[in-house]
Motif scaffolding. Structure first.
Motif, PDB file in Angstrom:
ATOM      1  N   GLY A 152     -18.485  -6.383 -23.634  1.00  0.00           N
ATOM      2  CA  GLY A 152     -18.703  -4.867 -23.503  1.00  0.00           C
ATOM      3  C   GLY A 152     -17.696  -4.056 -23.603  1.00  0.00           C
ATOM      4  O   GLY A 152     -17.763  -2.844 -23.855  1.00  0.00           O
ATOM      5  N   ARG A 304     -15.388   0.063 -21.342  1.00  0.00           N
ATOM      6  CA  ARG A 304     -16.468  -0.962 -21.505  1.00  0.00           C
ATOM      7  C   ARG A 304     -17.939  -0.277 -21.343  1.00  0.00           C
ATOM      8  O   ARG A 304     -18.086   0.978 -20.764  1.00  0.00           O
ATOM      9  CB  ARG A 304     -16.452  -1.795 -20.096  1.00  0.00           C
ATOM     10  CG  ARG A 304     -15.337  -2.644 -20.182  1.00  0.00           C
ATOM     11  CD  ARG A 304     -15.620  -4.178 -20.247  1.00  0.00           C
ATOM     12  NE  ARG A 304     -16.662  -4.701 -19.360  1.00  0.00           N
ATOM     13  CZ  ARG A 304     -16.273  -5.314 -18.127  1.00  0.00           C
ATOM     14  NH1 ARG A 304     -15.095  -5.022 -17.465  1.00  0.00           N
ATOM     15  NH2 ARG A 304     -17.252  -5.439 -17.421  1.00  0.00           N
ATOM     16  N   ILE A 307     -21.956  -4.027 -19.779  1.00  0.00           N
ATOM     17  CA  ILE A 307     -22.092  -5.333 -19.800  1.00  0.00           C
ATOM     18  C   ILE A 307     -20.952  -6.129 -19.033  1.00  0.00           C
ATOM     19  O   ILE A 307     -19.639  -5.673 -18.877  1.00  0.00           O
ATOM     20  CB  ILE A 307     -21.791  -5.871 -21.477  1.00  0.00           C
ATOM     21  CG1 ILE A 307     -22.884  -5.409 -22.231  1.00  0.00           C
ATOM     22  CG2 ILE A 307     -21.381  -7.497 -21.495  1.00  0.00           C
ATOM     23  CD1 ILE A 307     -22.713  -5.547 -23.800  1.00  0.00           C
ATOM     24  N   SER A 357     -26.519  -7.181 -18.501  1.00  0.00           N
ATOM     25  CA  SER A 357     -26.405  -5.849 -19.297  1.00  0.00           C
ATOM     26  C   SER A 357     -27.346  -4.844 -18.695  1.00  0.00           C
ATOM     27  O   SER A 357     -28.153  -5.199 -18.780  1.00  0.00           O
ATOM     28  CB  SER A 357     -26.682  -6.196 -20.738  1.00  0.00           C
ATOM     29  OG  SER A 357     -27.767  -6.929 -20.926  1.00  0.00           O
TER      30      SER A 357
END
Length: 387
Positions: A152, A304, A307, A357
């Protein structure tokens, strides 16, 4: 089901997408293939969607944006068009096979590849200090993912953009995990080619995507055929977007994007990003309370997307994902995530990872259920054979 596999594809779409698809289900024809109302209206809808996407990415000329089936097709077009057999390309260890495999094909033809590595540790952070040392006389382009589908982590486009401008390199960006979630300005970052998919954070149907190609760059079509124009010419039209849209395009999928872009504009990209980051922060904090669990990705959650990749020490990643799916009805994804070099760098090529996610449509209650399940599964008295 609690769906936490949105990096693969978003399951829950905005109501506006569903409503518009149902409303127009029998009103979609073949765009630009006739003078009848259905064909003309469909053509107008396609153009309207192209314009909305151009606004989203700050593309000056919407005609420089072509629709594709997905980011993979877009990346194949980009790499096959702009990388020659004597060229050197810089890419990175975080790349998806949608970048790697087209580049490996070019390598077989004689192109050369270099990779930006990762800093030591489980964070999977790109080592930007390496980039200058990778430049050669024949370096043509930098091909980079905007966000890793494993960790991520978000690539700093300011750094790579300055680097490409300094050395006169093409900047090709894979925005599969970021388009619709993070603000992407092709003018600001000097992006020469932007490749994206429509079925993830853009909340469109599968089978949708697109490619932006800067003015002055001429793509090589990977397919030719019907175009609706210049039908007596032996050669397919060369001008964008017709050059890359041979055959009947996915008008229903494009309609879904048209509606989802309205949702994004109404809700606001910053609000969508904030909610996903709030969920990410909440999930990350809760995960760190569970012992015997390795968590990957930058600890600075501002860097990020939504994720979270983990590895349990008690059972395998595949077993954990299976138990979550079969007993707790929680959808995740385990394995290599089509990013082999990233796993090699993280030392997870054999164990893989379990990836959670998130989406704007997830809730804290769903995260609480996932954390509760993880604590039960990873507890000392849990029998993993009793699924």
């Amino acid at each position: 089901m609690i769906y936490l596999d949105n990096a693969a594809t978003t399951l829950v779409k905005p109501d506006l997408v569903k409503e518009r698809l149902i409303e127009n289900f029998d009103k979609i024809g073949n765009p630009s293939r006739g003078f009848n109302k259905i064909s003309l209206d469909t053509g107008r809808m396609v153009l309207d969607t192209r314009i909305k996407l151009a606004r989203l990415f700050n593309i000056k000329d919407p005609r420089r944006l072509a629709f594709t089936a997905n980011a993979t097709e877009a990346l194949n077009i980009a790499i096959s068009s702009f990388i020659g057999k004597n060229d050197h390309v810089i890419t990175s260890l975080i790349e998806h096979n949608s970048v790697l495999r087209p580049l490996y094909l070019k390598e077989k033809e004689g192109a050369e590849l270099s990779f930006v590595g990762l800093k030591e540790g489980k964070e999977g952070i790109l080592d930007y200090e390496m980039i200058e040392g990778l430049v050669r006389k024949n370096t043509k382009a930098l091909v980079i993912s905007h966000a890793s589908n494993v960790t991520g982590n978000i690539t700093d486009l300011s750094i790579v953009s300055d680097f490409c401008k300094k050395h006169g390199l093409l900047l090709i960006v894979d925005a599969a995990q970021s388009a619709g979630l993070i603000d992407i300005d092709v003018e600001k970052y000097g992006i020469d080619v932007l490749c994206f998919t429509g079925h993830k954070a853009l909340y469109g149907l599968t089978g949708t995507g697109g490619i932006y190609i800067k003015e002055g760059l001429n793509p090589r079509a990977i397919k030719v055929g019907g175009s609706g124009i210049n039908s007596f010419d032996k050669d397919h039209p060369q001008a964008m977007p017709d050059a890359l849209e041979a055959g009947t395009i996915n008008a229903y999928g494009i309609l879904s994007l048209n509606a989802s872009l309205d949702f994004l504009n109404q809700t606001g990209l910053s609000n969508i990003r904030k909610k996903e980051k709030d969920l990410l922060t909440y999930f990350d904090k809760s995960l760190r309370e569970i012992p015997n669990l390795t968590i990957y990705g930058d600890k600075d959650l501002d860097k990020r997307v939504g994720i979270l990749a983990i590895n349990p020490s008690k059972i395998s990643a595949n077993d954990l994902a299976q138990i979550l799916a079969e007993k707790y009805h929680i959808a995740t994804r385990a394995g290599a995530h089509c990013a082999p070099l990233c796993h090699n760098a993280l030392g997870t090529e054999e164990a893989g990872l379990v990836r959670f996610s998130l989406s704007y449509f997830n809730s804290k209650e769903e995260i609480d259920e996932a954390i509760k399940a993880l604590k039960e599964i990873l507890g000392d008295d849990y029998d993993s054979n009793n699924i």
